[in-house]
Structure formats: C-alpha cells, structure tokens
Design an enzyme around this catalytic site. Structure first.
Site, short mmCIF file in Angstrom:
data_model
loop_
_atom_site.label_atom_id
_atom_site.label_comp_id
_atom_site.label_asym_id
_atom_site.label_seq_id
_atom_site.Cartn_x
_atom_site.Cartn_y
_atom_site.Cartn_z
NE ARG A 1 39.30 32.01 31.49
CZ ARG A 1 39.88 33.31 31.56
NH1 ARG A 1 40.45 34.19 30.55
NH2 ARG A 1 40.99 32.81 31.98
NE ARG B 1 36.76 35.64 32.90
CZ ARG B 1 38.49 36.42 33.73
NH1 ARG B 1 39.13 36.96 33.11
NH2 ARG B 1 39.19 34.90 33.88
NE ARG C 1 43.40 31.90 35.97
CZ ARG C 1 42.33 32.68 35.68
NH1 ARG C 1 40.85 32.12 36.15
NH2 ARG C 1 41.74 33.68 35.03
NE ARG D 1 49.25 34.71 33.29
CZ ARG D 1 48.32 34.87 32.78
NH1 ARG D 1 48.95 35.58 31.23
NH2 ARG D 1 47.45 34.29 33.15
CE LYS E 1 46.00 40.06 32.78
NZ LYS E 1 44.83 39.81 34.14
P1 ADP Z 1 41.53 40.02 33.85
O1 ADP Z 1 41.21 40.52 31.33
O2 ADP Z 1 41.99 41.23 34.03
O3 ADP Z 1 41.34 38.10 33.52
P2 ADP Z 1 38.56 40.83 32.65
O4 ADP Z 1 38.57 42.05 32.44
O5 ADP Z 1 38.40 39.49 31.73
O6 ADP Z 1 39.36 40.83 33.70
O7 ADP Z 1 37.50 41.38 34.10
C1 ADP Z 1 37.42 40.23 35.07
C2 ADP Z 1 35.81 40.52 35.30
O8 ADP Z 1 35.24 41.72 35.97
C3 ADP Z 1 34.94 40.01 33.71
O9 ADP Z 1 33.88 39.78 34.27
C4 ADP Z 1 34.53 41.70 34.75
O10 ADP Z 1 33.94 42.28 33.43
C5 ADP Z 1 34.54 42.41 35.31
N1 ADP Z 1 35.11 43.95 35.44
C6 ADP Z 1 36.30 44.29 34.69
N2 ADP Z 1 36.59 45.64 35.18
C7 ADP Z 1 35.83 45.77 36.35
C8 ADP Z 1 35.71 46.80 37.57
N3 ADP Z 1 36.30 48.16 37.13
N4 ADP Z 1 34.46 46.72 37.61
C9 ADP Z 1 33.95 45.81 37.75
N5 ADP Z 1 34.08 44.93 37.34
C10 ADP Z 1 35.00 45.12 36.28
P1 AMP Z 2 44.61 34.49 30.61
O1 AMP Z 2 43.13 34.17 29.97
O2 AMP Z 2 45.37 35.42 30.81
O3 AMP Z 2 43.89 34.67 32.55
O4 AMP Z 2 45.29 33.64 30.94
C1 AMP Z 2 44.78 31.87 30.92
C2 AMP Z 2 45.64 30.34 31.47
O5 AMP Z 2 46.22 30.77 29.87
C3 AMP Z 2 46.94 31.05 32.12
O6 AMP Z 2 46.20 30.68 33.78
C4 AMP Z 2 47.27 30.14 32.08
O7 AMP Z 2 47.78 28.59 32.01
C5 AMP Z 2 47.40 30.76 29.76
N1 AMP Z 2 48.68 31.56 29.70
C6 AMP Z 2 47.73 32.70 29.45
N2 AMP Z 2 49.29 33.76 29.08
C7 AMP Z 2 49.97 33.57 29.53
C8 AMP Z 2 51.41 33.09 29.86
N3 AMP Z 2 52.06 34.69 29.01
N4 AMP Z 2 52.72 32.66 30.11
C9 AMP Z 2 52.07 30.99 30.23
N5 AMP Z 2 51.06 31.05 30.61
C10 AMP Z 2 49.94 32.09 30.11
#
Ligand code: ADP
Ligand code: AMP
Length: 217
Positions: free
Chosen positions: A162, A129, A173, A90, A15
């Site tokens: 993270r 990541r 999660r 969410r 995302k």
């Molecule tokens: P989200 O925001 O949904 O938690 P991220 O965009 O941070 O996910 O992506 C999670 C990890 O996967 C990051 O390390 C990113 O670089 C990697 N990633 C994102 N898209 C792809 C893809 N299409 N193929 C492989 N790795 C990806």
């Molecule tokens: P994310 O960066 O989207 O993976 O979110 C990291 C953490 O932030 C999650 O595991 C939740 O603890 C909190 N969080 C982010 N967005 C929300 C949401 N919309 N509602 C509740 N908690 C959230």
C-alpha cells in the site's frame, strides 16, 4: 445472537487480519472503511479523488464523508445478523454519529475490542505488509509470507505494498491515530463496551481471545 462488533487499534494492529477470521466464524461481514475508500480511489470516482487527497498524506477522510459511507453500508441486507467494523469509527464525531444511528435502529454495538500493539512492532508490520490486488488477502513478508513471495496463495493475484505503508506516511498515520482515535478507548470504556487485548503473538491465539470475549458478552 446478533454481533455488532468494533475493532479498534492503531494501523497495523491486526484489525483486518482478525476481522477476516471473524467473518468466517460468525458469518457476518467485515466493513472496512479503508477498503471501501481504496476501492473508490482505484475506480477514480469523485469520492475516490477526494479521499486520496487525505489518505496519501496519512490524514483522515472528513467525518461526514465516512459517516455517510458507513450508514449506507449498514443498510445492506448482509448486516442483518451483525457486522465487524474495522477502521471505523476513528474520531469522537464518528462514534457519536454511529451511536445515534444505531440507537434509531434499536441495535447498538455489542462489543468493542481494542487491540494493543507497541509502536516498534507496528512499524515492522506495516513496512512488511503486502496485500493481494485481486482478493484483498493480507500477507507479511516475514510473519505471513505467501508461498511464492509475489503472488496470492488463494487466488494467484499480484501482491502489492500500500502507498500509505511507506515510512513517511506511516509516521503521519501514527500521529493522526494518537490525536484523533485514541480518545475512543475512553469513550467506549465509559459506555462499558470496551475490552482491551494484546495484539502481540500468534494470530490464532489472538483470535481465540477475541472469540472468547465475543461469546461471553
Ligand atoms: P490493520 O488492519 O490493523 O492495519 P493488518 O491486519 O493489515 O492490520 O496487519 C498488519 C500487518 O501485520 C499484516 O502484514 C499482517 O499480516 C501482520 N500481522 C497481523 N497480525 C499479526 C500478528 N499477530 N503477528 C505478526 N504479524 C501480524
Ligand atoms: P486503513 O485501511 O483502516 O488503515 O485506512 C487507510 C486510510 O483510509 C486512513 O489512513 C484514512 O486516510 C482513511 N480512513 C479509513 N477509515 C477512516 C475513517 N473511519 N475515518 C477517516 N478516514 C478513514
């Protein structure tokens, strides 16, 4: 045309990666509740202290807290041409609150994109990541490494893992996502706003899929 987009999908679906590319293409802001909350944690504000007590164990921050944050953020001038919601809503309660709020403003969500990625891929993505401490750019140690491994290609900032990407929190999660967020796919499907895409494969190819959906809506 105004684009009020929601990116749905489990932790690690891509995302944030896709949202950052959409920001450049459509010139609308990314609103990541996770980023906003992490910023509050870093600053040590009362909000951050409360949020961290939930985030550190893979639970959701209470609905009323997150809904308040998003409503305030949507009032800012940079949302005039639209926005990309990344990680919000969410829960059904969050989706209902967003729906009511946007109805009052007369500018509903235009598209919800649900990014599907199998769990085995998600685990590998989250464990590898890395994020830039200065500019927030995202990397992956295998799929998208920075040139020198420990520093950001864009700004030279330090890359870090993270806390909630560690294995025990990741498991929690996923459980939280299954229990509280998966019902949103059905919620937006019923509203006729949902398109599901595969989040597996080349980042650029996934981005093209998303842009086609957005442009055709
Ligand atoms: P989200 O925001 O949904 O938690 P991220 O965009 O941070 O996910 O992506 C999670 C990890 O996967 C990051 O390390 C990113 O670089 C990697 N990633 C994102 N898209 C792809 C893809 N299409 N193929 C492989 N790795 C990806
Ligand atoms: P994310 O960066 O989207 O993976 O979110 C990291 C953490 O932030 C999650 O595991 C939740 O603890 C909190 N969080 C982010 N967005 C929300 C949401 N919309 N509602 C509740 N908690 C959230």
């Amino acid at each position: 045309m105004r684009q009020n987009l929601i990116l749905l999908g489990p932790p690690g679906a891509g995302k944030g990666t896709q949202a950052k590319m959409l920001v450049d293409k459509y010139a609308i802001p990314q609103i990541s509740t996770g980023d906003i909350l992490r910023e509050a944690v870093k600053s040590g504000t009362p909000l951050g202290i409360e949020a961290n007590s939930h985030m550190s164990r893979g639970a959701l921050v209470p609905d009323e807290v997150v809904i308040g944050i998003v409503k305030e953020r949507l009032k800012r001038g940079d949302c005039g041409k639209g926005y990309i919601l990344d990680g919000f809503p969410r829960t059904i309660a969050q989706a209902d609150a967003l729906f009511s709020y946007l109805n009052e403003c007369g500018c509903p969500i235009t598209e919800v994109i649900d990014i599907k990625v199998p769990k085995d891929h998600l685990v590998i993505r989250l464990s590898g990541r890395r994020v830039c401490r200065s500019c927030g750019a995202g990397y992956h140690i295998e799929f998208n490494p920075s040139k020198d491994g420990g520093r950001c290609d864009r700004c030279g900032g330090e890359l870090f893992q993270r806390d909630d990407d560690r294995e025990d929190v990741v498991i929690k999660r996923f459980e939280t996502y299954e229990a509280q967020t998966t019902p949103l796919s059905e919620y937006y499907k019923k509203k006729g706003q949902l398109t599901t895409i595969s989040g597996i494969g080349d980042v650029e190819a996934i981005f093209d899929d998303i842009c086609k959906i957005v442009d055709e809506r």
